[in-house]
Design a protein around this motif. Structure first.
Motif, PDB file in Angstrom:
ATOM      1  N   ALA A  52       0.819  -1.211   0.000  1.00 40.16           N
ATOM      2  CA  ALA A  52       0.000   0.000   0.000  1.00 40.16           C
ATOM      3  C   ALA A  52       0.853   1.261   0.000  1.00 40.16           C
ATOM      4  CB  ALA A  52      -0.930  -0.007   1.210  1.00 40.16           C
ATOM      5  N   ARG A  53       2.042   1.181   0.604  1.00 39.82           N
ATOM      6  CA  ARG A  53       2.952   2.337   0.626  1.00 39.82           C
ATOM      7  C   ARG A  53       3.823   2.394  -0.627  1.00 39.82           C
ATOM      8  NH1 ARG A  53       3.654   0.553   6.135  1.00 39.82           N
ATOM      9  NH2 ARG A  53       5.675  -0.370   5.565  1.00 39.82           N
ATOM     10  N   ALA A  54       3.563   1.501  -1.586  1.00 38.26           N
ATOM     11  CA  ALA A  54       4.300   1.449  -2.855  1.00 38.26           C
ATOM     12  C   ALA A  54       5.775   1.139  -2.633  1.00 38.26           C
ATOM     13  CB  ALA A  54       4.140   2.755  -3.635  1.00 38.26           C
ATOM     14  N   GLU A  55       6.086   0.411  -1.564  1.00 45.47           N
ATOM     15  CA  GLU A  55       7.466   0.000  -1.310  1.00 45.47           C
ATOM     16  C   GLU A  55       7.844  -1.236  -2.118  1.00 45.47           C
ATOM     17  OE1 GLU A  55       7.409   1.644   3.300  1.00 45.47           O
ATOM     18  OE2 GLU A  55       7.711  -0.487   2.919  1.00 45.47           O
ATOM     19  N   MET A  56       6.836  -1.950  -2.612  1.00 40.94           N
ATOM     20  CA  MET A  56       7.053  -3.122  -3.447  1.00 40.94           C
ATOM     21  C   MET A  56       5.753  -3.448  -4.164  1.00 40.94           C
ATOM     22  SD  MET A  56       6.945  -6.336  -0.798  1.00 40.94           S
ATOM     23  CE  MET A  56       6.799  -7.469  -2.193  1.00 40.94           C
ATOM     24  N   PRO A  57       5.826  -4.167  -5.289  1.00 34.54           N
ATOM     25  CA  PRO A  57       4.588  -4.569  -5.966  1.00 34.54           C
ATOM     26  C   PRO A  57       3.917  -5.725  -5.238  1.00 34.54           C
ATOM     27  CG  PRO A  57       6.471  -5.472  -7.120  1.00 34.54           C
ATOM     28  CD  PRO A  57       7.026  -4.587  -6.034  1.00 34.54           C
ATOM     29  N   ARG A  58       2.628  -5.864  -5.430  1.00 32.82           N
ATOM     30  CA  ARG A  58       1.942  -7.013  -4.845  1.00 32.82           C
ATOM     31  C   ARG A  58       2.425  -8.279  -5.552  1.00 32.82           C
ATOM     32  NH1 ARG A  58      -4.363  -7.573  -5.758  1.00 32.82           N
ATOM     33  NH2 ARG A  58      -3.611  -8.513  -7.696  1.00 32.82           N
ATOM     34  N   PRO A  59       2.889  -9.266  -4.820  1.00 36.40           N
ATOM     35  CA  PRO A  59       3.386 -10.483  -5.468  1.00 36.40           C
ATOM     36  C   PRO A  59       2.249 -11.337  -6.033  1.00 36.40           C
ATOM     37  CG  PRO A  59       3.447 -10.722  -3.082  1.00 36.40           C
ATOM     38  CD  PRO A  59       3.048  -9.308  -3.352  1.00 36.40           C
ATOM     39  N   ASP A  60       2.486 -11.885  -7.204  1.00 36.96           N
ATOM     40  CA  ASP A  60       1.544 -12.854  -7.777  1.00 36.96           C
ATOM     41  C   ASP A  60       1.782 -14.236  -7.184  1.00 36.96           C
ATOM     42  OD1 ASP A  60       0.395 -11.005  -9.739  1.00 36.96           O
ATOM     43  OD2 ASP A  60       2.363 -11.142 -10.716  1.00 36.96           O
ATOM     44  N   VAL A  61       3.046 -14.486  -6.808  1.00 38.00           N
ATOM     45  CA  VAL A  61       3.460 -15.780  -6.276  1.00 38.00           C
ATOM     46  C   VAL A  61       4.413 -15.541  -5.115  1.00 38.00           C
ATOM     47  CG1 VAL A  61       4.536 -18.008  -6.804  1.00 38.00           C
ATOM     48  CG2 VAL A  61       3.304 -16.774  -8.602  1.00 38.00           C
ATOM     49  N   ILE A  62       4.231 -16.281  -4.030  1.00 36.17           N
ATOM     50  CA  ILE A  62       5.176 -16.262  -2.921  1.00 36.17           C
ATOM     51  C   ILE A  62       5.743 -17.669  -2.780  1.00 36.17           C
ATOM     52  CG2 ILE A  62       5.473 -16.002  -0.422  1.00 36.17           C
ATOM     53  CD1 ILE A  62       3.286 -13.892  -0.466  1.00 36.17           C
ATOM     54  N   VAL A  63       7.062 -17.789  -2.813  1.00 39.01           N
ATOM     55  CA  VAL A  63       7.747 -19.074  -2.717  1.00 39.01           C
ATOM     56  C   VAL A  63       8.452 -19.148  -1.362  1.00 39.01           C
ATOM     57  CG1 VAL A  63       9.512 -20.576  -3.713  1.00 39.01           C
ATOM     58  CG2 VAL A  63       8.065 -19.179  -5.209  1.00 39.01           C
ATOM     59  N   LEU A  64       8.292 -20.270  -0.668  1.00 40.64           N
ATOM     60  CA  LEU A  64       8.974 -20.455   0.614  1.00 40.64           C
ATOM     61  C   LEU A  64       9.220 -21.947   0.841  1.00 40.64           C
ATOM     62  CD1 LEU A  64       6.545 -20.268   3.659  1.00 40.64           C
ATOM     63  CD2 LEU A  64       5.741 -20.521   1.316  1.00 40.64           C
ATOM     64  N   PRO A  65      10.214 -22.308   1.655  1.00 39.95           N
ATOM     65  CA  PRO A  65      10.398 -23.723   1.998  1.00 39.95           C
ATOM     66  C   PRO A  65       9.290 -24.161   2.936  1.00 39.95           C
ATOM     67  CG  PRO A  65      11.884 -22.367   3.300  1.00 39.95           C
ATOM     68  CD  PRO A  65      11.203 -21.441   2.331  1.00 39.95           C
ATOM     69  N   THR A  66       8.861 -25.416   2.826  1.00 39.65           N
ATOM     70  CA  THR A  66       7.797 -25.877   3.714  1.00 39.65           C
ATOM     71  C   THR A  66       8.027 -27.311   4.155  1.00 39.65           C
ATOM     72  OG1 THR A  66       5.385 -25.939   3.994  1.00 39.65           O
ATOM     73  CG2 THR A  66       6.226 -26.729   1.893  1.00 39.65           C
ATOM     74  N   GLY A  67       7.880 -27.502   5.473  1.00 41.03           N
ATOM     75  CA  GLY A  67       7.994 -28.838   6.054  1.00 41.03           C
ATOM     76  C   GLY A  67       6.710 -29.183   6.761  1.00 41.03           C
ATOM     77  N   SER A  68       6.578 -28.733   8.015  1.00 44.20           N
ATOM     78  CA  SER A  68       5.313 -28.948   8.728  1.00 44.20           C
ATOM     79  C   SER A  68       4.209 -28.047   8.189  1.00 44.20           C
ATOM     80  CB  SER A  68       5.518 -28.704  10.223  1.00 44.20           C
ATOM     81  OG  SER A  68       6.018 -27.408  10.456  1.00 44.20           O
ATOM     82  N   SER A  69       4.577 -26.987   7.467  1.00 44.97           N
ATOM     83  CA  SER A  69       3.666 -26.179   6.643  1.00 44.97           C
ATOM     84  C   SER A  69       2.833 -25.153   7.395  1.00 44.97           C
ATOM     85  CB  SER A  69       2.738 -27.074   5.806  1.00 44.97           C
ATOM     86  OG  SER A  69       3.475 -27.919   4.964  1.00 44.97           O
ATOM     87  N   GLY A  70       3.188 -24.822   8.626  1.00 48.95           N
ATOM     88  CA  GLY A  70       2.472 -23.777   9.330  1.00 48.95           C
ATOM     89  C   GLY A  70       2.579 -22.431   8.631  1.00 48.95           C
ATOM     90  N   ALA A  71       3.780 -22.093   8.166  1.00 48.09           N
ATOM     91  CA  ALA A  71       3.976 -20.811   7.488  1.00 48.09           C
ATOM     92  C   ALA A  71       3.175 -20.761   6.189  1.00 48.09           C
ATOM     93  CB  ALA A  71       5.458 -20.578   7.214  1.00 48.09           C
ATOM     94  N   LEU A  72       3.220 -21.836   5.396  1.00 47.72           N
ATOM     95  CA  LEU A  72       2.464 -21.878   4.148  1.00 47.72           C
ATOM     96  C   LEU A  72       0.971 -21.717   4.410  1.00 47.72           C
ATOM     97  CD1 LEU A  72       2.929 -24.271   1.163  1.00 47.72           C
ATOM     98  CD2 LEU A  72       0.689 -24.014   2.175  1.00 47.72           C
TER      99      LEU A  72
END
Length: 226
Positions: A52-72
């Motif tokens: 909203a502050r135009a510090e970055m564009p809204r991501p279309d995709v977010i990639v992250l490592p996942t194991g137990s998957s709480g973050a995902l």
């Protein structure tokens, strides 16, 4: 009291027995319980404020490592709450038995139910479906097992952000990111790598090795070598 769990089945059985003790408190593997997951739901709201502050564009995709998957699970809930069409892609770093549509769905439902009990308007204000997927091409032989690509990925992580990369989470996440970026299905999309790597490297206190069970000393020995 420290107890070595062993494999998935043995750990689950020992955890269940320990949870039956009076006064026990259970933290699920990977700390993927609803209370902990709120941190990543809130992190999505923080990301939205940056957009909203135009510090970055809204991501279309977010990639992250996942194991137990709480973050995902939590990031997908946060994106749905915002009404973003963003896809959360988890680069799987553990066995399918512990990271799949069923386990992730359970975590998502439990986290949303936890939120709904504390905020009557939360579920009603969710403005989109939960969009997520898994990338299976980086895990190699298994959890904690390095691959040539993840070793190089870990080195690249350190060059990029200055924190020591490792071959299980950050290294394999970068492997997944590169493959996803080359996929024609994602061409032209804004892709964000969500780095879950901490810069903090805890140092065992004096005499720690002698105070832990023999079955767990290999953990400290491996950390000392690293």
């Amino acid at each position: 009291e420290l107890v070595y769990g062993g494999g998935y089945v043995a750990t689950a059985a020992k955890t269940y027995l320990a949870s039956r003790r009076p006064g026990s408190y259970v933290i699920l593997p990977g700390a993927s319980d609803p209370l902990a997951n709120l941190g990543y739901v809130d992190a999505m709201l923080e990301l939205a404020a940056q957009v909203a502050r135009a510090e970055m564009p809204r991501p279309d995709v977010i990639v992250l490592p996942t194991g137990s998957s709480g973050a995902l699970a939590a990031l997908s809930i946060g994106a749905a709450y915002l009404g973003w069409p963003t896809e959360i892609v988890g680069v799987r770093i553990t066995a399918r038995v512990a990271c799949n549509a069923v386990t992730i769905g359970i975590i998502q439902r439990r986290t949303e139910a936890f939120l709904a009990r504390r905020s009557a308007t939360f579920r009603a204000r969710r403005r989109g479906p939960l969009r997520w997927s898994l990338f299976h091409g980086a895990i190699g032989p298994g959890y904690g097992e390095p691959t040539p690509a993840s070793i190089e990925g870990a080195r690249q992580v350190e060059r990029l952000i200055g924190a020591s990369g490792e071959v299980t989470y950050s290294g394999k996440a970068l492997v997944g990111l590169r493959a996803i970026a080359r996929d024609p299905a994602y061409r032209g999309k804004t892709i964000l790598l969500w780095n879950t790597l901490s810069r903090v490297r805890p140092t065992p206190s004096a005499g720690a090795r002698e105070r832990v069970p023999k079955s767990l000393r290999w953990v400290l020995d491996a950390e000392a070598v690293a």
